[in-house]
Design a protein around this motif. Structure first.
Motif, short mmCIF file in Angstrom:
data_model
loop_
_atom_site.label_atom_id
_atom_site.label_comp_id
_atom_site.label_asym_id
_atom_site.label_seq_id
_atom_site.Cartn_x
_atom_site.Cartn_y
_atom_site.Cartn_z
N ARG A 47 0.88 -1.15 0.16
CA ARG A 47 0.04 0.11 -0.03
C ARG A 47 0.88 1.20 0.04
O ARG A 47 0.56 2.22 -0.69
CB ARG A 47 -1.05 -0.04 1.26
N ALA A 48 1.84 1.15 0.71
CA ALA A 48 2.77 2.31 0.95
C ALA A 48 3.60 2.50 -0.39
O ALA A 48 3.71 3.76 -1.07
CB ALA A 48 3.72 2.26 1.97
N MET A 49 3.70 1.47 -0.93
CA MET A 49 4.66 1.74 -2.28
C MET A 49 3.74 2.05 -3.50
O MET A 49 4.12 2.96 -4.27
CB MET A 49 4.98 0.08 -2.74
N GLN A 50 2.25 1.76 -3.34
CA GLN A 50 1.45 2.24 -4.62
C GLN A 50 1.06 3.97 -4.30
O GLN A 50 1.35 4.36 -5.18
CB GLN A 50 0.01 1.54 -4.10
N VAL A 51 1.34 4.14 -2.89
CA VAL A 51 1.21 5.80 -2.72
C VAL A 51 2.48 6.43 -2.97
O VAL A 51 2.44 7.26 -3.92
CB VAL A 51 0.44 5.89 -1.27
N ASP A 52 3.50 5.86 -2.71
CA ASP A 52 4.87 6.50 -2.69
C ASP A 52 5.40 6.72 -4.32
O ASP A 52 5.85 7.51 -4.83
CB ASP A 52 6.05 6.24 -2.06
N LEU A 53 5.26 5.41 -4.84
CA LEU A 53 5.91 5.43 -6.28
C LEU A 53 4.90 5.40 -7.44
O LEU A 53 5.05 5.29 -8.44
CB LEU A 53 6.65 4.11 -6.14
N GLY A 54 3.37 5.38 -7.10
CA GLY A 54 2.59 5.27 -8.01
C GLY A 54 2.46 4.12 -8.59
O GLY A 54 2.13 3.88 -9.96
N VAL A 55 2.66 2.94 -8.01
CA VAL A 55 2.34 1.63 -8.63
C VAL A 55 1.09 1.00 -9.04
O VAL A 55 0.33 1.25 -8.20
CB VAL A 55 3.16 0.56 -7.53
N VAL A 107 15.84 2.77 -0.85
CA VAL A 107 16.19 4.24 -1.15
C VAL A 107 15.53 4.31 -2.69
O VAL A 107 15.76 5.21 -3.16
CB VAL A 107 17.68 4.55 -1.28
N SER A 108 14.92 3.30 -3.33
CA SER A 108 14.52 3.35 -4.67
C SER A 108 13.26 4.45 -4.75
O SER A 108 12.52 4.80 -4.04
CB SER A 108 13.75 2.26 -5.06
N ASP A 109 13.36 5.30 -5.80
CA ASP A 109 12.30 6.15 -6.23
C ASP A 109 11.39 5.73 -7.39
O ASP A 109 10.76 6.65 -8.09
CB ASP A 109 12.88 7.57 -6.27
N GLY A 110 11.65 4.42 -7.83
CA GLY A 110 10.78 3.96 -9.01
C GLY A 110 10.62 2.66 -9.02
O GLY A 110 11.22 1.91 -8.12
N PHE A 111 9.47 2.25 -9.77
CA PHE A 111 9.18 0.68 -9.45
C PHE A 111 10.37 -0.25 -10.18
O PHE A 111 10.62 -1.10 -9.71
CB PHE A 111 7.88 0.72 -10.50
N ALA A 112 11.07 0.37 -11.17
CA ALA A 112 12.25 -0.33 -11.76
C ALA A 112 13.36 -0.69 -10.74
O ALA A 112 13.92 -1.96 -10.66
CB ALA A 112 12.73 0.07 -12.99
#
Length: 170
Positions: A47-55, A107-112
């Motif tokens: 859920r946090a990843m979806q919000v932070d990274l737009g996954v 530390v990632s800022d993107g899905f890749a």
């Protein structure tokens, strides 16, 4: 008069003359726990990843599956590397890869980048899993003690898999 030959002395990779020191079971179990908790850790952060990274929701399965896929593809090779280059060395390399992969994800800022970090952690898991069990089976020669240590190894595996799920069950 016949004599029974004495068993060969245990040697470490690198040839005869190098004594093998017993494995430290707690460190092995910690590495094992790290490798299994990685399987389910991503689930608690989706859920946090979806919000932070737009996954996108359709991509969620890749976050958890990337690690498992890399471990499954590489675990046999991890065992072979342990035999060839030394179980302890491969185990430590696997722990370092697990930690590095987790750092990349953190530390990632993107899905890749998240997927790359999960894949790197998967390489670590593929090295840790066979090396940890091999270190236990070769370090404990008494069958009862070895059986006990393997039972603990299996239990820690289960705890690692249940960890995040149990924490979010309530």
């Amino acid at each position: 008069m016949t004599t029974t030959p004495s068993p060969p002395a245990a040697t470490a990779p690198g040839g005869p003359g190098r004594r093998r020191t017993p494995a430290r079971p707690r460190l092995l179990l910690l590495g094992l726990f790290m490798s299994f908790i990685e399987v389910t850790a991503a689930i608690s952060t989706l859920r946090a990843m979806q919000v932070d990274l737009g996954v996108a929701p359709a991509d969620f399965s890749w976050v958890s599956s990337t690690y498992t896929l890399v471990v499954a593809a590489g675990v046999l090779s991890g065992g072979a590397f342990g035999e060839r280059y030394g179980r302890r060395r491969v185990f430590l390399l696997g722990v370092a890869a697990l930690a590095a992969g987790s750092l990349v994800v953190a530390v990632s800022d993107g899905f890749a980048q998240v997927l790359a970090g999960r894949a790197l952690s998967g390489v670590g898991g593929a090295l840790v899993l066979p090396a940890s069990l091999a270190l236990i089976t070769t370090s404990f020669t008494d069958p009862r003690e070895r059986g006990h240590r393997i039972s603990v190894w299996v239990s820690v595996s289960g705890l690692g898999l249940a960890g995040p799920r149990a924490a979010h069950a309530g």
